[in-house]
Design a protein around this motif. Structure first.
Motif, PDB file in Angstrom:
ATOM      1  N   GLU A 267     -21.346 -18.746  22.654  1.00 51.68           N
ATOM      2  CA  GLU A 267     -21.274 -18.691  21.101  1.00 51.68           C
ATOM      3  C   GLU A 267     -22.522 -17.515  20.879  1.00 51.68           C
ATOM      4  OE1 GLU A 267     -22.621 -22.030  19.204  1.00 51.68           O
ATOM      5  OE2 GLU A 267     -20.748 -23.290  20.017  1.00 51.68           O
ATOM      6  N   VAL A 268     -23.472 -17.257  21.700  1.00 55.61           N
ATOM      7  CA  VAL A 268     -24.384 -16.363  21.236  1.00 55.61           C
ATOM      8  C   VAL A 268     -24.276 -14.984  22.394  1.00 55.61           C
ATOM      9  CG1 VAL A 268     -26.768 -15.945  21.345  1.00 55.61           C
ATOM     10  CG2 VAL A 268     -26.033 -18.133  20.798  1.00 55.61           C
ATOM     11  N   ASP A 269     -24.292 -14.066  21.712  1.00 57.90           N
ATOM     12  CA  ASP A 269     -24.279 -12.815  22.342  1.00 57.90           C
ATOM     13  C   ASP A 269     -25.638 -12.529  23.184  1.00 57.90           C
ATOM     14  OD1 ASP A 269     -23.503 -10.194  23.652  1.00 57.90           O
ATOM     15  OD2 ASP A 269     -23.152  -9.281  21.858  1.00 57.90           O
ATOM     16  N   VAL A 270     -25.562 -12.892  24.471  1.00 54.77           N
ATOM     17  CA  VAL A 270     -26.917 -13.006  25.225  1.00 54.77           C
ATOM     18  C   VAL A 270     -27.355 -11.520  25.596  1.00 54.77           C
ATOM     19  CG1 VAL A 270     -27.926 -13.575  27.240  1.00 54.77           C
ATOM     20  CG2 VAL A 270     -26.271 -14.971  26.550  1.00 54.77           C
ATOM     21  N   ALA A 271     -26.359 -10.559  25.810  1.00 58.88           N
ATOM     22  CA  ALA A 271     -26.955  -9.131  26.209  1.00 58.88           C
ATOM     23  C   ALA A 271     -27.377  -8.471  24.612  1.00 58.88           C
ATOM     24  CB  ALA A 271     -25.733  -8.448  26.534  1.00 58.88           C
ATOM     25  N   LYS A 272     -26.853  -8.780  23.640  1.00 64.12           N
ATOM     26  CA  LYS A 272     -27.326  -8.244  22.184  1.00 64.12           C
ATOM     27  C   LYS A 272     -28.872  -8.591  21.962  1.00 64.12           C
ATOM     28  CE  LYS A 272     -26.438  -8.632  17.577  1.00 64.12           C
ATOM     29  NZ  LYS A 272     -25.468  -9.007  16.409  1.00 64.12           N
ATOM     30  N   TYR A 273     -28.923  -9.795  22.198  1.00 63.96           N
ATOM     31  CA  TYR A 273     -30.093 -10.439  21.886  1.00 63.96           C
ATOM     32  C   TYR A 273     -31.242 -10.222  22.816  1.00 63.96           C
ATOM     33  CZ  TYR A 273     -28.496 -12.935  17.737  1.00 63.96           C
ATOM     34  OH  TYR A 273     -27.965 -13.165  16.553  1.00 63.96           O
ATOM     35  N   ALA A 274     -30.925 -10.074  24.308  1.00 63.77           N
ATOM     36  CA  ALA A 274     -31.857  -9.660  25.054  1.00 63.77           C
ATOM     37  C   ALA A 274     -32.381  -8.112  24.755  1.00 63.77           C
ATOM     38  CB  ALA A 274     -30.949  -9.666  26.658  1.00 63.77           C
ATOM     39  N   ALA A 275     -31.332  -7.318  24.464  1.00 66.66           N
ATOM     40  CA  ALA A 275     -31.872  -6.011  24.034  1.00 66.66           C
ATOM     41  C   ALA A 275     -32.555  -5.781  22.891  1.00 66.66           C
ATOM     42  CB  ALA A 275     -30.448  -5.038  23.883  1.00 66.66           C
ATOM     43  N   LEU A 276     -32.210  -6.479  21.806  1.00 69.92           N
ATOM     44  CA  LEU A 276     -33.193  -6.768  20.716  1.00 69.92           C
ATOM     45  C   LEU A 276     -34.474  -7.284  21.007  1.00 69.92           C
ATOM     46  CD1 LEU A 276     -30.649  -8.014  18.120  1.00 69.92           C
ATOM     47  CD2 LEU A 276     -31.750  -5.899  18.030  1.00 69.92           C
ATOM     48  N   TYR A 277     -34.808  -8.341  21.701  1.00 74.18           N
ATOM     49  CA  TYR A 277     -36.224  -8.653  22.102  1.00 74.18           C
ATOM     50  C   TYR A 277     -36.716  -7.989  23.037  1.00 74.18           C
ATOM     51  CZ  TYR A 277     -35.476 -13.239  19.525  1.00 74.18           C
ATOM     52  OH  TYR A 277     -35.234 -14.102  18.699  1.00 74.18           O
ATOM     53  N   GLY A 278     -36.023  -7.342  24.029  1.00 74.39           N
ATOM     54  CA  GLY A 278     -36.477  -6.103  24.978  1.00 74.39           C
ATOM     55  C   GLY A 278     -37.227  -5.019  24.016  1.00 74.39           C
ATOM     56  N   GLY A 279     -36.381  -4.659  23.109  1.00 73.86           N
ATOM     57  CA  GLY A 279     -36.935  -3.491  22.482  1.00 73.86           C
ATOM     58  C   GLY A 279     -37.911  -3.921  21.408  1.00 73.86           C
TER      59      GLY A 279
ATOM     60  N   VAL B 183     -25.275  -3.368  21.621  1.00 74.65           N
ATOM     61  CA  VAL B 183     -25.324  -3.779  23.046  1.00 74.65           C
ATOM     62  C   VAL B 183     -24.380  -5.180  23.160  1.00 74.65           C
ATOM     63  CG1 VAL B 183     -26.522  -4.567  24.965  1.00 74.65           C
ATOM     64  CG2 VAL B 183     -27.434  -2.505  23.592  1.00 74.65           C
ATOM     65  N   GLY B 184     -23.493  -4.922  24.169  1.00 76.86           N
ATOM     66  CA  GLY B 184     -22.719  -6.196  24.355  1.00 76.86           C
ATOM     67  C   GLY B 184     -21.350  -6.190  23.646  1.00 76.86           C
ATOM     68  N   SER B 185     -21.119  -5.266  22.656  1.00 76.49           N
ATOM     69  CA  SER B 185     -19.841  -4.892  21.965  1.00 76.49           C
ATOM     70  C   SER B 185     -19.120  -3.810  22.811  1.00 76.49           C
ATOM     71  CB  SER B 185     -20.253  -4.408  20.677  1.00 76.49           C
ATOM     72  OG  SER B 185     -20.682  -3.255  20.604  1.00 76.49           O
ATOM     73  N   GLY B 186     -17.731  -3.686  22.337  1.00 83.14           N
ATOM     74  CA  GLY B 186     -17.130  -2.721  23.097  1.00 83.14           C
ATOM     75  C   GLY B 186     -17.365  -1.228  22.954  1.00 83.14           C
ATOM     76  N   ALA B 187     -18.166  -0.789  21.945  1.00 85.00           N
ATOM     77  CA  ALA B 187     -18.629   0.644  21.804  1.00 85.00           C
ATOM     78  C   ALA B 187     -20.276   0.470  21.389  1.00 85.00           C
ATOM     79  CB  ALA B 187     -18.072   0.874  20.280  1.00 85.00           C
ATOM     80  N   VAL B 188     -20.828   0.568  22.480  1.00 86.50           N
ATOM     81  CA  VAL B 188     -22.359   0.779  22.437  1.00 86.50           C
ATOM     82  C   VAL B 188     -23.021   1.924  22.005  1.00 86.50           C
ATOM     83  CG1 VAL B 188     -24.332   0.463  24.102  1.00 86.50           C
ATOM     84  CG2 VAL B 188     -22.473  -0.934  24.303  1.00 86.50           C
ATOM     85  N   ASP B 189     -23.512   1.841  21.282  1.00 90.30           N
ATOM     86  CA  ASP B 189     -24.318   3.186  20.389  1.00 90.30           C
ATOM     87  C   ASP B 189     -25.700   3.380  21.183  1.00 90.30           C
ATOM     88  OD1 ASP B 189     -25.499   5.331  19.077  1.00 90.30           O
ATOM     89  OD2 ASP B 189     -26.025   3.956  17.385  1.00 90.30           O
ATOM     90  N   THR B 190     -25.772   4.339  22.233  1.00 96.49           N
ATOM     91  CA  THR B 190     -26.894   4.589  23.095  1.00 96.49           C
ATOM     92  C   THR B 190     -28.029   5.457  22.430  1.00 96.49           C
ATOM     93  OG1 THR B 190     -25.763   6.594  23.938  1.00 96.49           O
ATOM     94  CG2 THR B 190     -25.141   4.283  25.100  1.00 96.49           C
ATOM     95  N   SER B 191     -28.152   5.694  21.293  1.00 99.34           N
ATOM     96  CA  SER B 191     -29.187   6.467  20.712  1.00 99.34           C
ATOM     97  C   SER B 191     -30.229   5.759  20.631  1.00 99.34           C
ATOM     98  CB  SER B 191     -28.736   6.714  19.218  1.00 99.34           C
ATOM     99  OG  SER B 191     -28.584   5.691  18.520  1.00 99.34           O
TER     100      SER B 191
END
Length: 135
Positions: free
Chosen positions: A5-17, A97-105
Motif C-alpha cells: 500500500e505504501v510507496d517505499v521508494a518514495k518515502y525513503a527518498a523523502l526521508y533521505g532528503g 521517485v518510485g513512479s514511472g516518470a522520475v524528475d531527477t532535478s
C-alpha cells in the motif's frame, strides 16, 4: 501488507532528503559553536541562520503557484524559496521517485546539501582543534 500500500521508494527518498537537510542545518550550528567562545554568538549565528531559513520557507510558501492561483499569495514572495537551504529540499521532485516518470532535478540539490554539511563539519572540526577553550 503495508509494503503493498505504501510507496517505499518514495518515502525513503523523502526521508533521505529530509535527513540531508537536517544534517546541513546541524552542521551550520556546529560550525557556529566551534567559531565562537561565547554561546550567545554561537546561538545568534547558528540558530539565527536556521530560523531565517524557516522564515524564508514560510514566506516562500505564499509565493508558490498554488497559493497565487487561489488568491492568497503574491508571486514575488516566491524568491524566498531560493535563498535558503530548505529550498534545496524539493518535495515535488522527490515525490516522483518510485513512479514511472522520475524528475531527477532533486539530485543536484541534495548534492548541494551534502556539500554544505561536509564543508561546515570539516571547517568546524579544524577550528575546534585550534580553539583555545576558556576555563
Amino acid at each position: 501488507m503495508i509494503v503493498g500500500e505504501v510507496d517505499v521508494a518514495k518515502y525513503a527518498a523523502l526521508y533521505g532528503g529530509l535527513y540531508l537537510l537536517t544534517e546541513a542545518m546541524a552542521s551550520i550550528c556546529y560550525l557556529a559553536s566551534c567559531l565562537f567562545n561565547l554561546s550567545k554568538y554561537a546561538l545568534a549565528l547558528g540558530g539565527g541562520l536556521n530560523v531565517w531559513f524557516f522564515i524564508c520557507s514560510l514566506l516562500g510558501m505564499f509565493g508558490s503557484e498554488s497559493m497565487v492561483n487561489v488568491g492568497m499569495g503574491v508571486e514575488e514572495l516566491g524568491m524566498f524559496n531560493h535563498v535558503s537551504l530548505i529550498g534545496l529540499f524539493d518535495i515535488d521532485a522527490l515525490g516522483t521517485v518510485g513512479s514511472g516518470a522520475v524528475d531527477t532535478s532533486f539530485i543536484p540539490k541534495l548534492i548541494a546539501l551534502v556539500v554544505v554539511a561536509v564543508i561546515c563539519y570539516t571547517a568546524g572540526a579544524i577550528r575546534f582543534q585550534k580553539k583555545d577553550l576558556p576555563l
